[in-house]
Design a protein around this motif. Structure first.
Motif, PDB file in Angstrom:
ATOM      1  N   MET A   1       0.866  -1.168   0.000  1.00  0.00           N
ATOM      2  CA  MET A   1       0.000   0.000   0.000  1.00  0.00           C
ATOM      3  C   MET A   1       0.913   1.232   0.000  1.00  0.00           C
ATOM      4  N   ASN A   2       0.595   2.175  -0.878  1.00  0.00           N
ATOM      5  CA  ASN A   2       1.446   3.363  -0.966  1.00  0.00           C
ATOM      6  C   ASN A   2       1.171   4.332   0.198  1.00  0.00           C
ATOM      7  N   GLU A   3       2.109   5.257   0.376  1.00  0.00           N
ATOM      8  CA  GLU A   3       2.045   6.203   1.502  1.00  0.00           C
ATOM      9  C   GLU A   3       0.781   7.060   1.464  1.00  0.00           C
ATOM     10  N   ARG A   4       0.403   7.500   0.280  1.00  0.00           N
ATOM     11  CA  ARG A   4      -0.764   8.379   0.136  1.00  0.00           C
ATOM     12  C   ARG A   4      -2.045   7.666   0.567  1.00  0.00           C
ATOM     13  N   ARG A   5      -2.202   6.447   0.117  1.00  0.00           N
ATOM     14  CA  ARG A   5      -3.397   5.674   0.467  1.00  0.00           C
ATOM     15  C   ARG A   5      -3.405   5.342   1.959  1.00  0.00           C
ATOM     16  N   GLN A   6      -2.248   5.002   2.493  1.00  0.00           N
ATOM     17  CA  GLN A   6      -2.168   4.690   3.917  1.00  0.00           C
ATOM     18  C   GLN A   6      -2.492   5.939   4.753  1.00  0.00           C
ATOM     19  N   ALA A   7      -2.040   7.095   4.311  1.00  0.00           N
ATOM     20  CA  ALA A   7      -2.358   8.341   5.011  1.00  0.00           C
ATOM     21  C   ALA A   7      -3.862   8.599   4.980  1.00  0.00           C
ATOM     22  N   ARG A   8      -4.495   8.271   3.864  1.00  0.00           N
ATOM     23  CA  ARG A   8      -5.953   8.428   3.743  1.00  0.00           C
ATOM     24  C   ARG A   8      -6.667   7.541   4.764  1.00  0.00           C
ATOM     25  N   PHE A   9      -6.243   6.298   4.878  1.00  0.00           N
ATOM     26  CA  PHE A   9      -6.879   5.384   5.835  1.00  0.00           C
ATOM     27  C   PHE A   9      -6.574   5.787   7.273  1.00  0.00           C
ATOM     28  N   ARG A  10      -5.370   6.281   7.537  1.00  0.00           N
ATOM     29  CA  ARG A  10      -5.034   6.755   8.888  1.00  0.00           C
ATOM     30  C   ARG A  10      -5.962   7.913   9.272  1.00  0.00           C
ATOM     31  N   GLU A  11      -6.180   8.823   8.327  1.00  0.00           N
ATOM     32  CA  GLU A  11      -7.081   9.955   8.567  1.00  0.00           C
ATOM     33  C   GLU A  11      -8.507   9.469   8.827  1.00  0.00           C
ATOM     34  N   LEU A  12      -8.953   8.492   8.051  1.00  0.00           N
ATOM     35  CA  LEU A  12     -10.295   7.928   8.231  1.00  0.00           C
ATOM     36  C   LEU A  12     -10.426   7.275   9.609  1.00  0.00           C
ATOM     37  N   ILE A  13      -9.419   6.523  10.023  1.00  0.00           N
ATOM     38  CA  ILE A  13      -9.444   5.859  11.327  1.00  0.00           C
ATOM     39  C   ILE A  13      -9.460   6.890  12.456  1.00  0.00           C
ATOM     40  N   GLN A  14      -8.604   7.898  12.355  1.00  0.00           N
ATOM     41  CA  GLN A  14      -8.555   8.923  13.394  1.00  0.00           C
ATOM     42  C   GLN A  14      -9.862   9.712  13.464  1.00  0.00           C
ATOM     43  N   SER A  15     -10.493   9.924  12.324  1.00  0.00           N
ATOM     44  CA  SER A  15     -11.787  10.604  12.295  1.00  0.00           C
ATOM     45  C   SER A  15     -12.847   9.773  13.012  1.00  0.00           C
ATOM     46  N   ARG A  16     -12.843   8.474  12.760  1.00  0.00           N
ATOM     47  CA  ARG A  16     -13.814   7.601  13.426  1.00  0.00           C
ATOM     48  C   ARG A  16     -13.552   7.514  14.925  1.00  0.00           C
ATOM     49  N   LEU A  17     -12.293   7.505  15.323  1.00  0.00           N
ATOM     50  CA  LEU A  17     -11.972   7.501  16.756  1.00  0.00           C
ATOM     51  C   LEU A  17     -12.462   8.778  17.424  1.00  0.00           C
ATOM     52  N   ALA A  18     -12.304   9.905  16.759  1.00  0.00           N
ATOM     53  CA  ALA A  18     -12.789  11.176  17.309  1.00  0.00           C
ATOM     54  C   ALA A  18     -14.309  11.166  17.416  1.00  0.00           C
ATOM     55  N   GLU A  19     -14.975  10.579  16.436  1.00  0.00           N
ATOM     56  CA  GLU A  19     -16.436  10.478  16.465  1.00  0.00           C
ATOM     57  C   GLU A  19     -16.883   9.606  17.641  1.00  0.00           C
ATOM     58  N   ILE A  20     -16.175   8.526  17.893  1.00  0.00           N
ATOM     59  CA  ILE A  20     -16.491   7.653  19.025  1.00  0.00           C
ATOM     60  C   ILE A  20     -16.340   8.417  20.335  1.00  0.00           C
ATOM     61  N   GLU A  21     -15.300   9.234  20.446  1.00  0.00           N
ATOM     62  CA  GLU A  21     -15.100  10.032  21.660  1.00  0.00           C
ATOM     63  C   GLU A  21     -16.262  10.999  21.873  1.00  0.00           C
ATOM     64  N   ARG A  22     -16.723  11.628  20.794  1.00  0.00           N
ATOM     65  CA  ARG A  22     -17.867  12.542  20.909  1.00  0.00           C
ATOM     66  C   ARG A  22     -19.116  11.786  21.335  1.00  0.00           C
ATOM     67  N   GLU A  23     -19.344  10.617  20.769  1.00  0.00           N
ATOM     68  CA  GLU A  23     -20.509   9.812  21.137  1.00  0.00           C
ATOM     69  C   GLU A  23     -20.423   9.362  22.588  1.00  0.00           C
ATOM     70  N   ASP A  24     -19.216   9.027  23.050  1.00  0.00           N
ATOM     71  CA  ASP A  24     -19.039   8.649  24.455  1.00  0.00           C
ATOM     72  C   ASP A  24     -19.438   9.792  25.379  1.00  0.00           C
ATOM     73  N   ALA A  25     -19.024  10.987  25.032  1.00  0.00           N
ATOM     74  CA  ALA A  25     -19.352  12.154  25.862  1.00  0.00           C
ATOM     75  C   ALA A  25     -20.861  12.376  25.906  1.00  0.00           C
ATOM     76  N   LEU A  26     -21.533  12.188  24.785  1.00  0.00           N
ATOM     77  CA  LEU A  26     -22.985  12.362  24.749  1.00  0.00           C
ATOM     78  C   LEU A  26     -23.713  11.240  25.487  1.00  0.00           C
ATOM     79  N   GLY A  27     -23.150  10.035  25.468  1.00  0.00           N
ATOM     80  CA  GLY A  27     -23.820   8.878  26.050  1.00  0.00           C
ATOM     81  C   GLY A  27     -23.615   8.702  27.544  1.00  0.00           C
ATOM     82  N   GLU A  28     -22.734   9.490  28.145  1.00  0.00           N
ATOM     83  CA  GLU A  28     -22.457   9.319  29.575  1.00  0.00           C
ATOM     84  C   GLU A  28     -23.688   9.551  30.440  1.00  0.00           C
ATOM     85  N   ALA A  29     -24.483  10.540  30.097  1.00  0.00           N
ATOM     86  CA  ALA A  29     -25.666  10.849  30.901  1.00  0.00           C
ATOM     87  C   ALA A  29     -26.663   9.684  30.889  1.00  0.00           C
ATOM     88  N   GLY A  30     -26.772   8.994  29.779  1.00  0.00           N
ATOM     89  CA  GLY A  30     -27.705   7.886  29.678  1.00  0.00           C
ATOM     90  C   GLY A  30     -27.307   6.674  30.493  1.00  0.00           C
TER      91      GLY A  30
END
Length: 112
Positions: A1-30
């Protein structure tokens, strides 16, 4: 896998991790403890609150599983093993990784 494509997937993974963190913060009250106060909350309302709490805890558990999978994908990237099937060693299709960047198996091995 080339560097550019791997960077794209790293960005996608980090974006999903950030989304999970936001969902965790919203779900704590429940997930908070449901208080037994018969004067303020009726029996059926309390049952609804308990059911909502159980659903919030189940969602948190699913988010934790996804977080673990995504973190493992980042570790595979660091070891230059990302994008290769853990069973047969062949490259995983980019379209499959776009849908699930944490996948560890190619479509052939995943379908049996």
């Amino acid at each position: 896998m080339n560097e550019r494509r791997q960077a794209r997937f790293r960005e996608l993974i980090q974006s999903r991790l950030a989304e999970i963190e936001r969902e965790d913060a919203l779900g704590e009250a429940g997930q908070a403890t449901v208080e037994l106060d018969q004067q303020a909350v009726g029996r059926l309302s309390r049952m609804d609150a308990l059911q909502s709490q159980a659903m919030a805890k189940a969602q948190a558990a699913r988010r934790q599983i996804e977080r673990t999978r995504l973190t493992a994908a980042l570790a595979r990237m660091a070891e230059d093993e990302y994008g290769y099937c853990e069973d047969c060693g062949e490259p995983i299709a980019a379209a499959r990784l776009e849908l699930d960047p944490a996948t560890t198996r190619c479509i052939g091995c995943a379908s049996g």
